[in-house]
Design an enzyme around this catalytic site. Structure first.
Site, PDB file in Angstrom:
ATOM      1  N   ASN A   1       0.809  -1.221   0.000  1.00  0.00           N
ATOM      2  CA  ASN A   1       0.000   0.000   0.000  1.00  0.00           C
ATOM      3  C   ASN A   1       0.839   1.267   0.000  1.00  0.00           C
ATOM      4  O   ASN A   1       0.381   2.315  -0.454  1.00  0.00           O
ATOM      5  CB  ASN A   1      -0.972   0.011   1.189  1.00  0.00           C
ATOM      6  CG  ASN A   1      -0.365  -0.491   2.467  1.00  0.00           C
ATOM      7  OD1 ASN A   1       0.143  -1.605   2.525  1.00  0.00           O
ATOM      8  ND2 ASN A   1      -0.393   0.323   3.485  1.00  0.00           N
TER       9      ASN A   1
ATOM     10  N   CYS B   1      -2.425   5.194   7.341  1.00  0.00           N
ATOM     11  CA  CYS B   1      -2.636   4.700   8.706  1.00  0.00           C
ATOM     12  C   CYS B   1      -1.497   5.121   9.616  1.00  0.00           C
ATOM     13  O   CYS B   1      -1.624   5.097  10.823  1.00  0.00           O
ATOM     14  CB  CYS B   1      -2.748   3.177   8.699  1.00  0.00           C
ATOM     15  SG  CYS B   1      -3.774   2.549   7.384  1.00  0.00           S
TER      16      CYS B   1
ATOM     17  N   SER C   1     -11.178  -5.060  -1.134  1.00  0.00           N
ATOM     18  CA  SER C   1     -11.969  -4.075  -0.391  1.00  0.00           C
ATOM     19  C   SER C   1     -12.589  -3.076  -1.362  1.00  0.00           C
ATOM     20  O   SER C   1     -11.904  -2.526  -2.228  1.00  0.00           O
ATOM     21  CB  SER C   1     -11.043  -3.343   0.577  1.00  0.00           C
ATOM     22  OG  SER C   1     -11.736  -2.283   1.191  1.00  0.00           O
ATOM     23  N   GLY C   2     -13.891  -2.819  -1.177  1.00  0.00           N
ATOM     24  CA  GLY C   2     -14.614  -1.964  -2.118  1.00  0.00           C
ATOM     25  C   GLY C   2     -14.087  -0.545  -2.230  1.00  0.00           C
ATOM     26  O   GLY C   2     -13.989   0.011  -3.328  1.00  0.00           O
ATOM     27  N   HIS C   3     -13.712   0.060  -1.097  1.00  0.00           N
ATOM     28  CA  HIS C   3     -13.405   1.490  -1.148  1.00  0.00           C
ATOM     29  C   HIS C   3     -12.064   1.801  -1.809  1.00  0.00           C
ATOM     30  O   HIS C   3     -11.743   2.954  -2.039  1.00  0.00           O
ATOM     31  CB  HIS C   3     -13.487   2.126   0.253  1.00  0.00           C
ATOM     32  CG  HIS C   3     -12.360   1.810   1.181  1.00  0.00           C
ATOM     33  ND1 HIS C   3     -11.348   2.703   1.426  1.00  0.00           N
ATOM     34  CD2 HIS C   3     -12.090   0.719   1.930  1.00  0.00           C
ATOM     35  CE1 HIS C   3     -10.508   2.175   2.303  1.00  0.00           C
ATOM     36  NE2 HIS C   3     -10.931   0.973   2.619  1.00  0.00           N
TER      37      HIS C   3
ATOM     38  N   THR D   1     -26.874  -9.845   8.290  1.00  0.00           N
ATOM     39  CA  THR D   1     -27.768  -9.521   7.178  1.00  0.00           C
ATOM     40  C   THR D   1     -26.980  -8.851   6.063  1.00  0.00           C
ATOM     41  O   THR D   1     -26.210  -7.914   6.318  1.00  0.00           O
ATOM     42  CB  THR D   1     -28.911  -8.612   7.674  1.00  0.00           C
ATOM     43  OG1 THR D   1     -29.590  -9.300   8.727  1.00  0.00           O
ATOM     44  CG2 THR D   1     -29.889  -8.281   6.563  1.00  0.00           C
TER      45      THR D   1
HETATM   46  N1  PLP Z   1      -4.695  -4.428   3.111  1.00  0.00           N
HETATM   47  C1  PLP Z   1      -4.082  -3.442   2.461  1.00  0.00           C
HETATM   48  C2  PLP Z   1      -2.882  -3.726   1.633  1.00  0.00           C
HETATM   49  C3  PLP Z   1      -4.572  -2.132   2.569  1.00  0.00           C
HETATM   50  O1  PLP Z   1      -3.955  -1.137   1.919  1.00  0.00           O
HETATM   51  C4  PLP Z   1      -5.713  -1.893   3.360  1.00  0.00           C
HETATM   52  C5  PLP Z   1      -6.238  -0.511   3.512  1.00  0.00           C
HETATM   53  O2  PLP Z   1      -5.511   0.452   3.373  1.00  0.00           O
HETATM   54  C6  PLP Z   1      -6.325  -2.974   4.002  1.00  0.00           C
HETATM   55  C7  PLP Z   1      -5.785  -4.234   3.856  1.00  0.00           C
HETATM   56  C8  PLP Z   1      -7.547  -2.793   4.839  1.00  0.00           C
HETATM   57  O3  PLP Z   1      -8.679  -2.597   4.045  1.00  0.00           O
HETATM   58  P1  PLP Z   1      -9.994  -1.905   4.657  1.00  0.00           P
HETATM   59  O4  PLP Z   1      -9.687  -0.458   4.808  1.00  0.00           O
HETATM   60  O5  PLP Z   1     -11.072  -2.178   3.679  1.00  0.00           O
HETATM   61  O6  PLP Z   1     -10.247  -2.579   5.959  1.00  0.00           O
END
Ligand code: PLP
Length: 390
Positions: A153, A327, A202-204, A240
């Site tokens: 990331n 993060c 992950s959707g977002h 649900t």
């Molecule tokens: N894994 C990676 C490599 C990520 O970059 C992220 C979010 O930044 C996640 C997992 C976690 O995803 P979510 O934010 O949907 O919990």
């Protein structure tokens, strides 16, 4: 105050695509009903879920839509994969992962370690690449799971999951889980090569809203549920179903197959990165081999300059970026990824992650390239360090 909004933080989250919003809208307004209900409205909801499951399966190359289970986010998918594998094989007490995983994997593995599991933490080199011999050597008969991300990331560096999967399969009975949260929607993924047992998205991160994720579970893989209760998701994940969000993820996966958009982002990123790296005292974090990095990410250190200050100055121009991983913002320690790559402290502190996306334009990139050198120049003049000023 500027009117601009130049969003170069797409690895943190993405804007919901209008097409995605349009797809989910009726399920927030006109269509309702619990998909577990027997009546017509319930059936309509079930049909929408199954269509979305097919769309997700298609993006990932899954042979059967039933291999896709919906979750609430990437973190849940990662937690489920690892905890579910451990619970399904209680006699196995060893797991393998890398030092540069997202917190969703890393912090969970640290916790498991404190709880009595043995964890092998694979190192990376200065380019951000894994030593596959070390992985091979770490595999044991009691290894329950190997968890490795597809794309980092922070740096966008890609790990060779097909090769890793082959090594795991040929040398152990362990499951292989891939955190593909950053990769899905940016590069092609093909689980049909059978090297992967579990894969999280992950959707977002791909233009659906936050609040929806999925886990690919290869047919035949034994995985205990993480969330216990009702029989949703074929008894694999209780709760649900969030129909509008599931529909959104399905549509986002369809949109993500737009190869032309990916190519456009790649060209913008390449031009952006090449130009920034001409500024003195800059360095790229992660391999220079672009085939081994996500096409949208450029993680660049401006040596001896505070990343937080660069971020604040860019913000004043309406340009939004991250220092390291979103993060980690606010914490004055180098991120684990940059530390694992041996990036010196003075460079790590000045690292900025630029992550491009579907909605960035050439004009936005040009504007950023126009203002950035001035910002760096001003901050360099204020830096207490002696170095070749730009
Ligand atoms: N894994 C990676 C490599 C990520 O970059 C992220 C979010 O930044 C996640 C997992 C976690 O995803 P979510 O934010 O949907 O919990």
């Amino acid at each position: 105050m500027t009117e601009r909004n130049i969003y170069l933080d797409n690895n943190a989250t993405t804007r919901v695509a209008p097409e995605v919003f349009e797809a989910m809208r009726p399920y927030l307004t006109d269509f309702y009903g619990n998909p577990s209900s027997a009546h017509t409205l319930g059936q309509r909801m079930r049909a929408a879920i199954e269509r979305a499951r097919e769309q997700v399966a298609e993006l990932l190359g899954a042979g059967a839509a039933s291999e896709i289970a919906f979750t609430s986010c990437g973190s849940e998918s990662d937690n489920w994969a690892i905890r579910g594998a451990l619970e399904a094989s209680p006699e196995k007490r060893h797991l393998i992962t890398t030092r540069v995983e997202h917190e969703a994997v890393r912090v969970l593995c640290e916790r498991l370690e404190r709880g009595g599991y043995e964890v092998t933490w694979l190192d990376i080199d200065e380019q951000g690449l894994l030593d596959l011999d070390a992985l091979h050597a770490a595999l044991r008969p009691d290894t329950a799971i190997v968890s490795v991300m597809l794309a980092n990331n922070e740096t966008g560096v890609l790990f060779p999951i097909d090769e890793i999967g082959r090594i795991v399969r040929e040398n152990s009975d362990a499951l292989f889980h891939v955190d593909a949260v950053q990769a899905a929607g940016k590069i092609p993924i093909d689980v049909s090569r059978r090297s992967v047992d579990l894969l999280a998205i992950s959707g977002h991160k791909l233009h659906a809203p936050a609040g929806i994720g999925a886990l690919y579970v290869r047919q035949g893989v034994e995985l205990s549920p993480l969330i216990i209760g009702g029989k949703q998701e074929s008894g694999r994940r209780a709760g649900t179903s969030a129909v509008p969000y599931i529909v959104a993820l399905g549509r986002a996966c369809e949109l993500a197959q737009d190869a032309e958009a990916h190519e456009r982002i790649r060209r913008l990123r390449d031009h952006f990165e090449d130009t920034i790296l001409k500024i003195p005292n800059t360095r790229l974090n992660g391999t220079a081999d672009r085939e081994l990095r996500l096409p949208n990410t450029a993680n660049i250190s401006f040596e001896h300059i505070e990343g937080e200050s660069i971020l604040a100055h860019l913000d004043e121009h309406g340009i939004y970026v991250s220092t390291g991983s979103a993060c980690n913002s606010g914490a004055h320690v180098s991120s684990p990824t940059l530390r694992a790559m041996n990036v010196p402290y003075t460079a790590a502190q000045g690292s900025i992650r630029f992550s491009l996306g579907r909605y960035n334009t050439a004009e936005e990139i040009d504007y950023t390239l126009e203002v950035l050198p001035g910002i760096i120049n001003r901050l360099a003049e204020m830096s207490p360090y002696e170095f070749n000023r730009p």
